[in-house]
Design a protein around this motif. Structure first.
Motif, PDB file in Angstrom:
ATOM      1  N   ASP A 270       8.766   7.124   6.124  1.00  0.00           N
ATOM      2  CA  ASP A 270       8.241   5.789   6.422  1.00  0.00           C
ATOM      3  C   ASP A 270       6.716   5.790   6.385  1.00  0.00           C
ATOM      4  OD1 ASP A 270       8.608   2.999   7.310  1.00  0.00           O
ATOM      5  OD2 ASP A 270       7.680   3.703   9.164  1.00  0.00           O
ATOM      6  N   ALA A 271       6.107   6.814   6.952  1.00  0.00           N
ATOM      7  CA  ALA A 271       4.648   6.900   6.962  1.00  0.00           C
ATOM      8  C   ALA A 271       4.093   7.085   5.544  1.00  0.00           C
ATOM      9  CB  ALA A 271       4.196   8.050   7.866  1.00  0.00           C
ATOM     10  N   ALA A 272       4.765   7.884   4.718  1.00  0.00           N
ATOM     11  CA  ALA A 272       4.319   8.071   3.334  1.00  0.00           C
ATOM     12  C   ALA A 272       4.412   6.757   2.562  1.00  0.00           C
ATOM     13  CB  ALA A 272       5.153   9.150   2.649  1.00  0.00           C
ATOM     14  N   HIS A 273       5.470   6.008   2.820  1.00  0.00           N
ATOM     15  CA  HIS A 273       5.628   4.690   2.188  1.00  0.00           C
ATOM     16  C   HIS A 273       4.489   3.764   2.602  1.00  0.00           C
ATOM     17  CE1 HIS A 273       7.323   0.857   1.023  1.00  0.00           C
ATOM     18  NE2 HIS A 273       7.431   0.483   2.285  1.00  0.00           N
ATOM     19  N   GLN A 274       4.198   3.705   3.887  1.00  0.00           N
ATOM     20  CA  GLN A 274       3.108   2.852   4.371  1.00  0.00           C
ATOM     21  C   GLN A 274       1.776   3.266   3.766  1.00  0.00           C
ATOM     22  OE1 GLN A 274       3.546   0.040   6.035  1.00  0.00           O
ATOM     23  NE2 GLN A 274       5.734   0.480   5.986  1.00  0.00           N
ATOM     24  N   ASN A 275       1.546   4.568   3.666  1.00  0.00           N
ATOM     25  CA  ASN A 275       0.292   5.048   3.098  1.00  0.00           C
ATOM     26  C   ASN A 275       0.181   4.656   1.633  1.00  0.00           C
ATOM     27  OD1 ASN A 275      -1.305   7.342   1.578  1.00  0.00           O
ATOM     28  ND2 ASN A 275      -2.156   7.087   3.634  1.00  0.00           N
ATOM     29  N   GLY A 276       1.290   4.739   0.906  1.00  0.00           N
ATOM     30  CA  GLY A 276       1.276   4.329  -0.498  1.00  0.00           C
ATOM     31  C   GLY A 276       0.918   2.861  -0.651  1.00  0.00           C
ATOM     32  N   LEU A 277       1.476   2.037   0.249  1.00  0.00           N
ATOM     33  CA  LEU A 277       1.160   0.608   0.206  1.00  0.00           C
ATOM     34  C   LEU A 277      -0.306   0.356   0.562  1.00  0.00           C
ATOM     35  CD1 LEU A 277       4.346  -0.926   1.871  1.00  0.00           C
ATOM     36  CD2 LEU A 277       3.784  -0.795  -0.576  1.00  0.00           C
ATOM     37  N   GLU A 278      -0.841   1.163   1.462  1.00  0.00           N
ATOM     38  CA  GLU A 278      -2.245   0.998   1.871  1.00  0.00           C
ATOM     39  C   GLU A 278      -3.213   1.396   0.755  1.00  0.00           C
ATOM     40  OE1 GLU A 278      -1.148   1.993   6.525  1.00  0.00           O
ATOM     41  OE2 GLU A 278      -2.176   3.497   5.309  1.00  0.00           O
ATOM     42  N   SER A 279      -2.861   2.417  -0.016  1.00  0.00           N
ATOM     43  CA  SER A 279      -3.774   2.868  -1.066  1.00  0.00           C
ATOM     44  C   SER A 279      -3.595   2.080  -2.365  1.00  0.00           C
ATOM     45  CB  SER A 279      -3.591   4.361  -1.337  1.00  0.00           C
ATOM     46  OG  SER A 279      -2.382   4.619  -2.015  1.00  0.00           O
ATOM     47  N   PHE A 280      -2.477   1.398  -2.512  1.00  0.00           N
ATOM     48  CA  PHE A 280      -2.189   0.669  -3.744  1.00  0.00           C
ATOM     49  C   PHE A 280      -3.247  -0.375  -4.110  1.00  0.00           C
ATOM     50  CE2 PHE A 280      -0.147  -2.960  -5.884  1.00  0.00           C
ATOM     51  CZ  PHE A 280       0.148  -2.359  -7.091  1.00  0.00           C
ATOM     52  N   PRO A 281      -3.687  -1.233  -3.187  1.00  0.00           N
ATOM     53  CA  PRO A 281      -4.683  -2.243  -3.578  1.00  0.00           C
ATOM     54  C   PRO A 281      -5.995  -1.641  -4.086  1.00  0.00           C
ATOM     55  CG  PRO A 281      -3.718  -2.806  -1.457  1.00  0.00           C
ATOM     56  CD  PRO A 281      -3.253  -1.424  -1.800  1.00  0.00           C
ATOM     57  N   VAL A 282      -6.449  -0.580  -3.443  1.00  0.00           N
ATOM     58  CA  VAL A 282      -7.711   0.046  -3.862  1.00  0.00           C
ATOM     59  C   VAL A 282      -7.563   0.595  -5.281  1.00  0.00           C
ATOM     60  CG1 VAL A 282      -9.371   1.885  -3.383  1.00  0.00           C
ATOM     61  CG2 VAL A 282      -8.374   0.585  -1.502  1.00  0.00           C
ATOM     62  N   TRP A 283      -6.429   1.271  -5.536  1.00  0.00           N
ATOM     63  CA  TRP A 283      -6.212   1.815  -6.868  1.00  0.00           C
ATOM     64  C   TRP A 283      -6.139   0.696  -7.910  1.00  0.00           C
ATOM     65  CZ3 TRP A 283      -7.270   5.488  -9.804  1.00  0.00           C
ATOM     66  CH2 TRP A 283      -6.716   5.550 -11.076  1.00  0.00           C
TER      67      TRP A 283
END
Length: 154
Positions: A68-81
């Motif tokens: 769950d935490a890895a999923h949240q982190n992916g969503l958090e970094s997605f906009p910047v990328w």
């Protein structure tokens, strides 16, 4: 001689990054569904429901929480990328450069997810942080190189 890396492929890294953010979610749901009925009406409570179950092994509870935490982190970094790729293409950075940076970013997300979901030792956490920094660094490098290119034209 032109290579495939000279083609403007970096825009494809945006949907790939989004999919990589959801792989941990699939792992979380698949793992959690073995121990409880997945509640799609209130999905954000599933991790806490698994954590509250006495008959579920603590290692599996932890794996669900980490996924769950890895999923949240992916969503958090997605906009910047995503913004970095769009800006780099708009600024006119060389496709090869953007594509190579995209490979670094996507590779870091694969490794990050793997480490995060499977970590069990303190040094795994440090490795995960290092890999996260590589991914964020890739995005920031695109933004900075784009800004430098645009400012050099004025």
């Amino acid at each position: 001689m032109a290579s495939i890396l000279d083609a403007p492929l970096s825009l494809y890294s945006i949907p790939v990054a989004w999919l990589l953010a959801y792989i941990p979610q699939v792992i979380k749901v698949t793992t959690a569904s073995k121990f409880t009925t997945y509640d799609n009406l209130d999905p954000r409570t599933n991790v806490s429901k698994i954590s509250a179950k006495d008959k579920v092994d603590d290692r599996l509870k932890a794996k669900v929480a980490r996924a769950d935490a890895a999923h949240q982190n992916g969503l958090e970094s997605f906009p910047v990328w995503s913004i970095a790729v769009l800006v780099a293409n708009y600024a006119g950075l060389a496709s090869r450069s953007i594509n190579n940076t995209a490979l670094v970013y996507l590779g870091s997300r694969v490794v990050y997810n793997y480490i995060y979901i499977n970590q069990s030792k303190q040094w795994h956490g440090s490795s995960r942080t290092l890999v996260w920094n590589v991914g964020v660094g890739a995005a920031l490098s695109l933004l900075i190189r784009s800004a430098n290119l645009v400012s050099s034209r004025t």
